[in-house]
Motif scaffolding. Structure first.
Motif, PDB file in Angstrom:
ATOM      1  N   THR A 189      94.479 -13.780  40.078  1.00 22.89           N
ATOM      2  CA  THR A 189      93.256 -13.993  40.033  1.00 22.89           C
ATOM      3  C   THR A 189      92.397 -13.445  38.736  1.00 22.89           C
ATOM      4  O   THR A 189      92.277 -13.324  37.607  1.00 22.89           O
ATOM      5  CB  THR A 189      92.450 -12.987  40.938  1.00 22.89           C
ATOM      6  OG1 THR A 189      91.956 -12.118  40.567  1.00 22.89           O
ATOM      7  CG2 THR A 189      92.671 -12.344  42.438  1.00 22.89           C
ATOM      8  N   ARG A 191      87.936 -14.904  37.101  1.00 21.27           N
ATOM      9  CA  ARG A 191      86.273 -15.229  36.692  1.00 21.27           C
ATOM     10  C   ARG A 191      86.616 -16.633  36.235  1.00 21.27           C
ATOM     11  O   ARG A 191      85.392 -17.697  36.250  1.00 21.27           O
ATOM     12  CB  ARG A 191      85.457 -14.068  36.313  1.00 21.27           C
ATOM     13  CG  ARG A 191      85.683 -13.351  37.683  1.00 21.27           C
ATOM     14  CD  ARG A 191      84.871 -11.915  37.046  1.00 21.27           C
ATOM     15  NE  ARG A 191      85.346 -11.970  35.175  1.00 21.27           N
ATOM     16  CZ  ARG A 191      84.329 -10.980  34.592  1.00 21.27           C
ATOM     17  NH1 ARG A 191      83.732  -9.922  35.279  1.00 21.27           N
ATOM     18  NH2 ARG A 191      85.039 -10.691  33.672  1.00 21.27           N
ATOM     19  N   ASP A 209      89.550 -17.481  42.577  1.00 22.95           N
ATOM     20  CA  ASP A 209      88.221 -16.780  41.550  1.00 22.95           C
ATOM     21  C   ASP A 209      88.218 -15.505  42.273  1.00 22.95           C
ATOM     22  O   ASP A 209      88.188 -15.626  43.601  1.00 22.95           O
ATOM     23  CB  ASP A 209      87.256 -17.570  41.736  1.00 22.95           C
ATOM     24  CG  ASP A 209      86.095 -17.655  40.933  1.00 22.95           C
ATOM     25  OD1 ASP A 209      85.868 -16.129  40.911  1.00 22.95           O
ATOM     26  OD2 ASP A 209      84.986 -18.648  40.736  1.00 22.95           O
ATOM     27  N   SER A 210      88.131 -14.488  41.080  1.00 22.53           N
ATOM     28  CA  SER A 210      87.583 -13.485  42.161  1.00 22.53           C
ATOM     29  C   SER A 210      86.641 -12.962  42.193  1.00 22.53           C
ATOM     30  O   SER A 210      86.989 -12.235  43.039  1.00 22.53           O
ATOM     31  CB  SER A 210      88.242 -12.470  40.598  1.00 22.53           C
ATOM     32  OG  SER A 210      89.219 -12.226  39.306  1.00 22.53           O
ATOM     33  N   ASN A 211      85.608 -13.796  42.295  1.00 19.37           N
ATOM     34  CA  ASN A 211      84.610 -13.748  42.885  1.00 19.37           C
ATOM     35  C   ASN A 211      84.809 -14.408  44.157  1.00 19.37           C
ATOM     36  O   ASN A 211      83.975 -13.691  44.971  1.00 19.37           O
ATOM     37  CB  ASN A 211      83.170 -14.012  42.157  1.00 19.37           C
ATOM     38  CG  ASN A 211      83.059 -13.625  40.460  1.00 19.37           C
ATOM     39  OD1 ASN A 211      82.758 -12.892  40.978  1.00 19.37           O
ATOM     40  ND2 ASN A 211      82.962 -14.351  40.117  1.00 19.37           N
ATOM     41  N   ALA A 233      85.623  -2.613  40.485  1.00 21.24           N
ATOM     42  CA  ALA A 233      85.424  -3.616  40.658  1.00 21.24           C
ATOM     43  C   ALA A 233      86.101  -4.813  41.726  1.00 21.24           C
ATOM     44  O   ALA A 233      86.018  -5.245  42.318  1.00 21.24           O
ATOM     45  CB  ALA A 233      85.337  -4.669  39.139  1.00 21.24           C
ATOM     46  N   THR A 234      87.487  -4.289  41.707  1.00 22.45           N
ATOM     47  CA  THR A 234      88.511  -5.323  42.285  1.00 22.45           C
ATOM     48  C   THR A 234      89.508  -3.936  42.856  1.00 22.45           C
ATOM     49  O   THR A 234      90.073  -4.959  44.079  1.00 22.45           O
ATOM     50  CB  THR A 234      89.614  -5.520  41.775  1.00 22.45           C
ATOM     51  OG1 THR A 234      89.955  -4.996  40.777  1.00 22.45           O
ATOM     52  CG2 THR A 234      88.821  -6.902  40.870  1.00 22.45           C
ATOM     53  N   LYS A 237      89.513  -4.571  46.971  1.00 23.92           N
ATOM     54  CA  LYS A 237      89.692  -5.980  47.446  1.00 23.92           C
ATOM     55  C   LYS A 237      91.085  -6.450  47.699  1.00 23.92           C
ATOM     56  O   LYS A 237      92.189  -6.910  48.370  1.00 23.92           O
ATOM     57  CB  LYS A 237      88.568  -6.841  46.123  1.00 23.92           C
ATOM     58  CG  LYS A 237      87.317  -7.450  46.314  1.00 23.92           C
ATOM     59  CD  LYS A 237      87.317  -8.887  45.631  1.00 23.92           C
ATOM     60  CE  LYS A 237      85.712  -8.847  45.639  1.00 23.92           C
ATOM     61  NZ  LYS A 237      85.435 -10.285  44.780  1.00 23.92           N
TER      62      LYS A 237
END
Length: 330
Positions: A189, A191, A209-211, A233-234, A237
């Motif tokens: 992944t 952004r 995309d990471s988002n 942040a991840t 996920k």
């Protein structure tokens, strides 16, 4: 000699490219005239860890060059040998964790952002011939970190599904190349659309995309192994994409170092969570054998002269790079 020295002022403002006395090797040490060096996130962190009350410090952990002096008792290299520097100090054999006295070149001892460096002889390893000076200079810290995370800690095997969030870093590009060479299916992944495209060129099976919604992107797929270096942040996920009994290996926290997750879901999933950092001298030699066998080279983003350090640090701080940022020294 000229070097990039941190002194007097905390943070980036304390850096200066200036003259500093060169050292002579003692017994068991060698001096290397450096051809180049590599920039790592660790160098950014060093600017806050090294205080203005400490003695001036040459920072930098990655480098390669030619041995120009040896101390008493050194037998593994000779003057004139081309060497690459293993930045890990005091961690010889592979073990569950580094010894208590483990250190890394560049803090608390002088590092590689200089014309010359004195290191223990065991940390000067003959440079793989297929690597250029530019490539060898940026290899060690990131490649060793990735190798231990994937193979020693993650137990990567051919046919496994691997997820690498945040493909822009130097370690992440090594993780991608190593995992593909070992026969894994690799998902990444970022952004950045550009970085996703580059990852596909490097062999990634899917880049997204990471988002976006990761579950939607990976519908029907669950990962055997996830290498987490982004952080808060991840992390959750990533946890959502892990198969029952799967493993997350983490070695970084560039986007937050405090994570909350559902402990009940974790233990019902029989998940494994492992920490990892750098690696031993034994793993370093294994890593060099692996890259020689598979002819793996670092992905180099840009190379600056050491005097252009401000531009290089700014590029890394903004996470604009894909792969390694290097410094030419001669």
């Amino acid at each position: 000699m000229k070097a990039l020295v941190h002194a007097e002022i905390n943070g980036f403002e304390g850096l200066a490219y200036r003259e500093i006395n060169e050292e002579q090797p003692k017994a068991g040490e060698v001096r290397v005239a450096l051809k180049g060096a590599g920039l790592n996130h660790r160098d950014l962190f060093t600017l806050t860890r090294h205080k203005n009350t400490d003695p001036p410090l040459i920072i930098g952990s990655d480098g390669a060059g030619i041995v120009d002096a040896i101390g008493e008792g050194v037998t593994n290299v000779q003057v004139g040998d081309s060497v690459i520097i293993n930045p890990g100090l005091g961690w010889k054999e592979n073990s569950d964790a580094p010894p208590a006295d483990f250190e890394i070149v560049g803090l608390p001892f002088h590092g590689t952002f200089a014309e010359k460096i004195v290191i223990p002889a065991e940390n000067a390893v003959h440079k793989p011939e297929f690597l250029s000076w530019e490539e060898a200079s940026v290899l060690s810290l990131a490649a060793l970190t990735g190798y231990r995370a994937l193979f020693t800690r993650g137990k990567l095997q051919a046919g496994m599904k691997v997820l690498i969030p945040g493909i822009g870093s130097g370690v992440a590009t090594f993780l991608l190349q190593f995992a593909k060479a070992a026969g894994a299916t690799v998902y990444v992944t970022s952004r950045s659309k550009e970085k996703c495209m580059k990852a596909l060129e490097l062999g990634a099976d899917k880049a997204f995309d990471s988002n976006v919604d990761w579950t939607a992107e990976l519908v029907g797929e669950k990962m055997d192994l996830i290498i987490e270096s982004v952080g808060a942040a991840t992390f959750n996920k990533s946890l959502d994409q892990l198969r029952p009994g799967g493993t997350i290996v983490t070695f970084g926290a560039s986007a937050g170092d405090v994570v909350e997750f559902d402990l009940r879901r974790f233990f019902y999933g029989q998940f494994n969570l492992l920490g990892s950092t750098m690696g031993s001298g034994e793993e370093y030699l294994e890593m060099l054998q692996f890259i020689e066998k598979h002819e793996i080279k670092p992905i180099i983003d840009r190379t600056y002269h050491l005097s252009e350090f401000k531009e290089a640090f700014e590029r890394m701080e903004k996470a604009e790079q894909l792969g390694k940022i290097g410094f030419s020294i001669v």
